[in-house]
Design a protein around this motif. Sequence first.
Motif, PDB file in Angstrom:
ATOM      1  N   GLU A 111      33.515  57.541  45.794  1.00 47.86           N
ATOM      2  CA  GLU A 111      34.806  56.859  45.808  1.00 47.86           C
ATOM      3  C   GLU A 111      34.605  55.498  46.455  1.00 47.86           C
ATOM      4  OE1 GLU A 111      39.103  57.302  47.948  1.00 47.86           O
ATOM      5  OE2 GLU A 111      38.070  59.130  47.352  1.00 47.86           O
ATOM      6  N   GLN A 112      35.127  54.446  45.840  1.00 47.03           N
ATOM      7  CA  GLN A 112      34.947  53.098  46.357  1.00 47.03           C
ATOM      8  C   GLN A 112      36.284  52.481  46.735  1.00 47.03           C
ATOM      9  OE1 GLN A 112      32.586  50.664  43.751  1.00 47.03           O
ATOM     10  NE2 GLN A 112      31.075  52.253  43.436  1.00 47.03           N
ATOM     11  N   THR A 113      36.302  51.842  47.912  1.00 47.36           N
ATOM     12  CA  THR A 113      37.500  51.189  48.413  1.00 47.36           C
ATOM     13  C   THR A 113      37.124  49.805  48.903  1.00 47.36           C
ATOM     14  OG1 THR A 113      38.339  53.331  49.170  1.00 47.36           O
ATOM     15  CG2 THR A 113      39.377  51.362  50.091  1.00 47.36           C
ATOM     16  N   ALA A 114      37.851  48.794  48.443  1.00 44.07           N
ATOM     17  CA  ALA A 114      37.627  47.439  48.932  1.00 44.07           C
ATOM     18  C   ALA A 114      38.176  47.322  50.352  1.00 44.07           C
ATOM     19  CB  ALA A 114      38.298  46.423  48.028  1.00 44.07           C
ATOM     20  N   ILE A 115      37.425  46.661  51.214  1.00 47.04           N
ATOM     21  CA  ILE A 115      37.831  46.433  52.603  1.00 47.04           C
ATOM     22  C   ILE A 115      38.089  44.940  52.759  1.00 47.04           C
ATOM     23  CG2 ILE A 115      37.146  46.592  55.029  1.00 47.04           C
ATOM     24  CD1 ILE A 115      37.498  49.327  53.641  1.00 47.04           C
ATOM     25  N   SER A 116      39.240  44.613  53.325  1.00 46.68           N
ATOM     26  CA  SER A 116      39.606  43.216  53.520  1.00 46.68           C
ATOM     27  C   SER A 116      40.285  43.055  54.869  1.00 46.68           C
ATOM     28  CB  SER A 116      40.548  42.762  52.406  1.00 46.68           C
ATOM     29  OG  SER A 116      40.884  41.409  52.554  1.00 46.68           O
ATOM     30  N   THR A 117      39.993  41.953  55.549  1.00 47.68           N
ATOM     31  CA  THR A 117      40.594  41.678  56.841  1.00 47.68           C
ATOM     32  C   THR A 117      40.804  40.181  57.020  1.00 47.68           C
ATOM     33  OG1 THR A 117      40.327  41.853  59.247  1.00 47.68           O
ATOM     34  CG2 THR A 117      38.319  41.674  57.953  1.00 47.68           C
ATOM     35  N   ALA A 118      41.864  39.822  57.718  1.00 49.84           N
ATOM     36  CA  ALA A 118      42.096  38.413  58.058  1.00 49.84           C
ATOM     37  C   ALA A 118      41.130  37.961  59.151  1.00 49.84           C
ATOM     38  CB  ALA A 118      43.546  38.213  58.513  1.00 49.84           C
ATOM     39  N   GLY A 119      40.423  38.912  59.767  1.00 45.10           N
ATOM     40  CA  GLY A 119      39.471  38.600  60.831  1.00 45.10           C
ATOM     41  C   GLY A 119      38.162  38.017  60.336  1.00 45.10           C
ATOM     42  N   ALA A 120      37.999  37.936  59.016  1.00 49.94           N
ATOM     43  CA  ALA A 120      36.814  37.330  58.403  1.00 49.94           C
ATOM     44  C   ALA A 120      37.293  36.361  57.333  1.00 49.94           C
ATOM     45  CB  ALA A 120      35.909  38.408  57.807  1.00 49.94           C
ATOM     46  N   PRO A 121      36.479  35.373  57.008  1.00 51.83           N
ATOM     47  CA  PRO A 121      36.910  34.371  56.028  1.00 51.83           C
ATOM     48  C   PRO A 121      37.288  34.982  54.675  1.00 51.83           C
ATOM     49  CG  PRO A 121      34.908  33.656  57.132  1.00 51.83           C
ATOM     50  CD  PRO A 121      35.147  35.075  57.542  1.00 51.83           C
ATOM     51  N   GLN A 122      38.358  34.453  54.105  1.00 50.34           N
ATOM     52  CA  GLN A 122      38.829  34.842  52.778  1.00 50.34           C
ATOM     53  C   GLN A 122      38.395  33.762  51.792  1.00 50.34           C
ATOM     54  OE1 GLN A 122      40.932  37.618  52.167  1.00 50.34           O
ATOM     55  NE2 GLN A 122      40.785  38.211  54.303  1.00 50.34           N
ATOM     56  N   ASN A 123      38.245  34.128  50.543  1.00 53.91           N
ATOM     57  CA  ASN A 123      38.006  33.126  49.504  1.00 53.91           C
ATOM     58  C   ASN A 123      38.479  33.684  48.173  1.00 53.91           C
ATOM     59  OD1 ASN A 123      35.772  34.340  47.930  1.00 53.91           O
ATOM     60  ND2 ASN A 123      34.683  34.205  49.861  1.00 53.91           N
ATOM     61  N   ASP A 124      38.398  32.860  47.158  1.00 52.71           N
ATOM     62  CA  ASP A 124      38.876  33.297  45.849  1.00 52.71           C
ATOM     63  C   ASP A 124      37.736  33.632  44.895  1.00 52.71           C
ATOM     64  OD1 ASP A 124      37.965  30.744  45.451  1.00 52.71           O
ATOM     65  OD2 ASP A 124      39.828  29.961  44.618  1.00 52.71           O
ATOM     66  N   ASN A 125      36.550  33.846  45.440  1.00 50.38           N
ATOM     67  CA  ASN A 125      35.408  34.230  44.615  1.00 50.38           C
ATOM     68  C   ASN A 125      35.525  35.709  44.244  1.00 50.38           C
ATOM     69  OD1 ASN A 125      34.093  31.701  44.599  1.00 50.38           O
ATOM     70  ND2 ASN A 125      33.393  32.065  46.682  1.00 50.38           N
ATOM     71  N   PRO A 126      34.876  36.127  43.153  1.00 48.33           N
ATOM     72  CA  PRO A 126      35.043  37.500  42.659  1.00 48.33           C
ATOM     73  C   PRO A 126      34.173  38.529  43.391  1.00 48.33           C
ATOM     74  CG  PRO A 126      33.649  36.271  41.165  1.00 48.33           C
ATOM     75  CD  PRO A 126      34.105  35.304  42.226  1.00 48.33           C
ATOM     76  N   TYR A 127      34.418  38.712  44.689  1.00 47.72           N
ATOM     77  CA  TYR A 127      33.753  39.775  45.436  1.00 47.72           C
ATOM     78  C   TYR A 127      34.625  40.205  46.600  1.00 47.72           C
ATOM     79  CZ  TYR A 127      32.184  36.098  48.705  1.00 47.72           C
ATOM     80  OH  TYR A 127      32.132  35.055  49.592  1.00 47.72           O
ATOM     81  N   SER A 128      34.377  41.394  47.100  1.00 50.28           N
ATOM     82  CA  SER A 128      35.117  41.936  48.238  1.00 50.28           C
ATOM     83  C   SER A 128      34.397  41.587  49.530  1.00 50.28           C
ATOM     84  CB  SER A 128      35.199  43.459  48.122  1.00 50.28           C
ATOM     85  OG  SER A 128      35.864  43.840  46.940  1.00 50.28           O
ATOM     86  N   GLN A 129      35.153  41.491  50.617  1.00 48.73           N
ATOM     87  CA  GLN A 129      34.522  41.293  51.926  1.00 48.73           C
ATOM     88  C   GLN A 129      33.619  42.484  52.232  1.00 48.73           C
ATOM     89  OE1 GLN A 129      38.023  40.803  54.371  1.00 48.73           O
ATOM     90  NE2 GLN A 129      37.566  38.621  54.628  1.00 48.73           N
ATOM     91  N   GLY A 130      34.070  43.644  51.849  1.00 48.43           N
ATOM     92  CA  GLY A 130      33.281  44.856  52.015  1.00 48.43           C
ATOM     93  C   GLY A 130      33.730  45.896  51.012  1.00 48.43           C
TER      94      GLY A 130
END
Length: 128
Positions: A3-22
């Motif tokens: 099972e895969q879940t994208a991880i995102s946080t405002a504590g790390a840089p955001q961008n509009d490139n096609p990949y997840s922070q984690g």
Amino acid sequence: MPEQTAISTAGAPQNDNPYSQGVLADDLLFVSGFGPVDPETGAEVEGGIREHTHRAMENLAAVVREAGGSLDDVVKTTVYVADMDDYDAVNEAYADHVGETPPARVCIEAARLPEDVRVEIDAVAKVA
């Protein structure tokens, strides 16, 4: 299939490139590479390679925390440096963020990193 879940946080840089922070796949967290970018301003932090390495590790740690872990859960990192002459200084800063059992690691010199930063670090962590 895990099972895969994208991880995102405002504590790390955001961008509009096609990949997840984690991406969390079962209990393995794959963290994208982060450089020395301040997540609040979106700008590269000031200072030298030590400050840049600290910021990259802080960005990476923010994603690991968002997934419920800590840097102690990181089992593998890859460090990309623009200049291998920075190796010792990167190691000194990196060591401030890893515990008694540092993760396995690869360090390579890259011809060019995104936004022409001098260091970028990615990771794999085991989070429960």
